[in-house]
Design a protein around this motif. Structure first.
Motif, mmCIF file in Angstrom:
data_model
loop_
_atom_site.group_PDB
_atom_site.id
_atom_site.type_symbol
_atom_site.label_atom_id
_atom_site.label_comp_id
_atom_site.label_asym_id
_atom_site.label_seq_id
_atom_site.Cartn_x
_atom_site.Cartn_y
_atom_site.Cartn_z
ATOM 1 N N SER A 39 0.831 -1.220 0.000
ATOM 2 C CA SER A 39 0.000 0.000 0.000
ATOM 3 C C SER A 39 0.860 1.262 0.000
ATOM 4 O O SER A 39 0.448 2.298 -0.525
ATOM 5 N N ILE A 47 0.119 4.800 -1.913
ATOM 6 C CA ILE A 47 -0.057 6.037 -1.135
ATOM 7 C C ILE A 47 0.771 7.164 -1.748
ATOM 8 O O ILE A 47 0.278 8.269 -1.978
ATOM 9 N N TYR A 66 0.571 -1.324 17.892
ATOM 10 C CA TYR A 66 1.340 -0.307 18.604
ATOM 11 C C TYR A 66 0.742 0.126 19.933
ATOM 12 O O TYR A 66 -0.467 0.157 20.110
HETATM 13 C C1 LIG Z 1 -0.551 3.333 8.433
HETATM 14 C C2 LIG Z 1 0.252 2.548 7.458
HETATM 15 N N1 LIG Z 1 -0.011 2.676 6.167
HETATM 16 C C3 LIG Z 1 0.662 1.992 5.235
HETATM 17 C C4 LIG Z 1 1.674 1.129 5.592
HETATM 18 C C5 LIG Z 1 2.427 0.412 4.497
HETATM 19 O O1 LIG Z 1 1.988 -0.878 4.377
HETATM 20 P P1 LIG Z 1 2.440 -1.801 3.170
HETATM 21 O O2 LIG Z 1 3.310 -2.849 3.757
HETATM 22 O O3 LIG Z 1 1.162 -2.347 2.593
HETATM 23 O O4 LIG Z 1 3.160 -0.951 2.180
HETATM 24 C C6 LIG Z 1 1.993 0.957 6.940
HETATM 25 C C7 LIG Z 1 3.082 0.062 7.322
HETATM 26 O O5 LIG Z 1 3.496 -0.039 8.444
HETATM 27 C C8 LIG Z 1 1.258 1.676 7.899
HETATM 28 O O6 LIG Z 1 1.502 1.563 9.213
#
Ligand SMILES: Cc1ncc(COP(=O)(O)O)c(C=O)c1O
Length: 393
Positions: free
Chosen positions: A102, A106, A325
């Motif tokens: 993700s 993003i 967390y």
């Molecule tokens: C809030 C948040 N968004 C996105 C991510 C990224 O996740 P991904 O491993 O799917 O790139 C993380 C990873 O720790 C996260 O804590």
């Protein structure tokens, strides 16, 4: 060598890359550091996911490019998951787009929508990639304060009109990294109304939606009224299925926004390895809820172990209903000093709250993504250090 780009020079180094370098240096000196600073699931994915990957890898027909939108079967599996889990209908051809984790989506979503002069609304205390994407795009970040007294939810009503009119995207993430805060559907309804009124794309980053405790069920922003008219949600396999290293995710929701994101992605990447999509389908379709519940029970037990130990190690925190967390602060010394001394004297790495924004300055994030043994070791080392440094005499 030529000069690096201004774009990169203006970007602060990624905190976890910096701390990783420091960890390596300490490890090279023979020190054994227990890492409570990163949210990296320590347990394996469900066995049927690994088995599906192994079978798919052996299939000689699976090694070519799999298309910029991934495989239809993967998109259909994501749509089935949204229907089953949230009662949300998605068109797998236009409302689901696979991501290479993700984080990739993003950052690329900011590149898709933001230019110099635009504004990205980002909670102060949030996952760093929301602001990073805006900075890479040359756009400005308008920080939305999130504070404990408002349950770490941004106050949308106080955003000035001239900011709202220049803003193009608004980021939220609940269950929240790093605070562990949660949001209900009423909050998303309010955000949706605000975004529709101001022509803003609501971006809901939801990787912890299935990492929850004590009977709490997190919701999707796409369940809000009229959500699809203005919302994209980011799905991650990293935490839901312990697949962080597999780099698999999806963006779902507003079809026009996904088309725009695809325009960036099709110029930058060429999709994922088909075997990974196949394993992702297995994860979505065949992981029983009992597997998720048992995994979450392990995290909950570790959460409770940390919460019990806090008074003895000079920290206080609320009990989170989800995520990996615990968002704590030090009672006797500044949190920054606590983190530095915990690392150099107790050999336990903790994440500084300021890595998530100015509002996190006095906080410390502890992760439950370490084995029980290593967690006990870390808490034991913190107790001995803290007792001798601050409590003796
Ligand atoms: C809030 C948040 N968004 C996105 C991510 C990224 O996740 P991904 O491993 O799917 O790139 C993380 C990873 O720790 C996260 O804590």
């Amino acid at each position: 060598m030529p000069e690096i780009s201004d774009r990169l020079r203006n970007l602060p180094p990624y905190f976890f890359a910096l701390i990783g370098q420091r960890m390596r240096e300490m490890q090279e000196r023979g020190l054994d550091i227990v890492r409570l600073d990163i949210g990296n699931p320590d347990m394996p994915p469900p066995p049927h996911v690994v088995q599906t990957l192994a079978e798919s890898v052996r299939n000689s027909g699976k090694h070519g490019y799999s298309g910029y939108q991934g495989t239809p079967a993967f998109r259909q599996a994501v749509a089935r998951y949204y229907q089953r889990r949230f009662g949300v209908d998605l068109d797998p051809d236009t409302e689901v787009l696979p991501l290479i984790g993700s984080k990739e989506g993003i950052v690329n979503m900011s590149l898709a929508y933001l230019d110099a002069g635009d504004i990205s609304l980002v909670p102060d205390i949030s996952y760093p990639s929301y602001a990073t994407g805006a900075r890479l795009a040359g756009a400005a970040v308008y920080w939305l304060p999130t504070v404990a007294s408002n349950y770490y939810l941004p106050e949308i009503d106080v955003i000035p009109d001239d900011i709202a009119s220049r803003a193009k995207v608004l980021w939220v993430n609940y269950p929240n990294n790093p605070t562990g805060a949660t949001a209900d559907i009423g909050f998303y309804n309010k955000l949706t109304r605000f975004c529709l009124k101001n022509d803003i794309l609501l971006l809901s980053d939801n990787p912890y939606v299935d990492v929850t405790f004590d009977g709490y069920q997190a919701c999707s922003a796409l369940s809000a009224e009229n959500a699809k008219a203005c919302t994209v949600e980011f799905v991650s396999f990293s935490k839901t299925f312990n697949m962080a290293g597999w780099r698999l995710g999806a963006a779902v929701g507003n079809a026009a926004a996904l088309r725009t994101l695809l325009q960036v992605k099709s110029n930058v990447d060429s999709g994922h390895f088909q075997a990974i999509y196949d394993a992702g389908i297995a994860a979505l379709d065949h992981t029983p809820q009992s597997w998720i519940n048992e995994r979450n029970a392990v995290y909950r037990r570790r959460r409770d172990r940390i919460l019990e130990a806090l008074p003895e190690i000079g920290l206080v925190a609320d009990k989170p209903k989800g995520t990996l967390y615990i968002w704590a602060h030090a009672t006797q010394i500044a949190s920054q000093e606590y983190i530095e001394r915990a690392l150099t004297e107790a050999h336990v790495a903790l994440a500084p709250g300021e890595a998530y924004g100015k509002g996190g300055k006095n906080y410390i994030r502890l992760s439950v993504g370490v084995s029980d043994d290593r967690l006990d070791q870390a808490l034991g080392q913190l107790k001995s250090w803290y007792t001798s440094a601050y409590r003796s005499g």
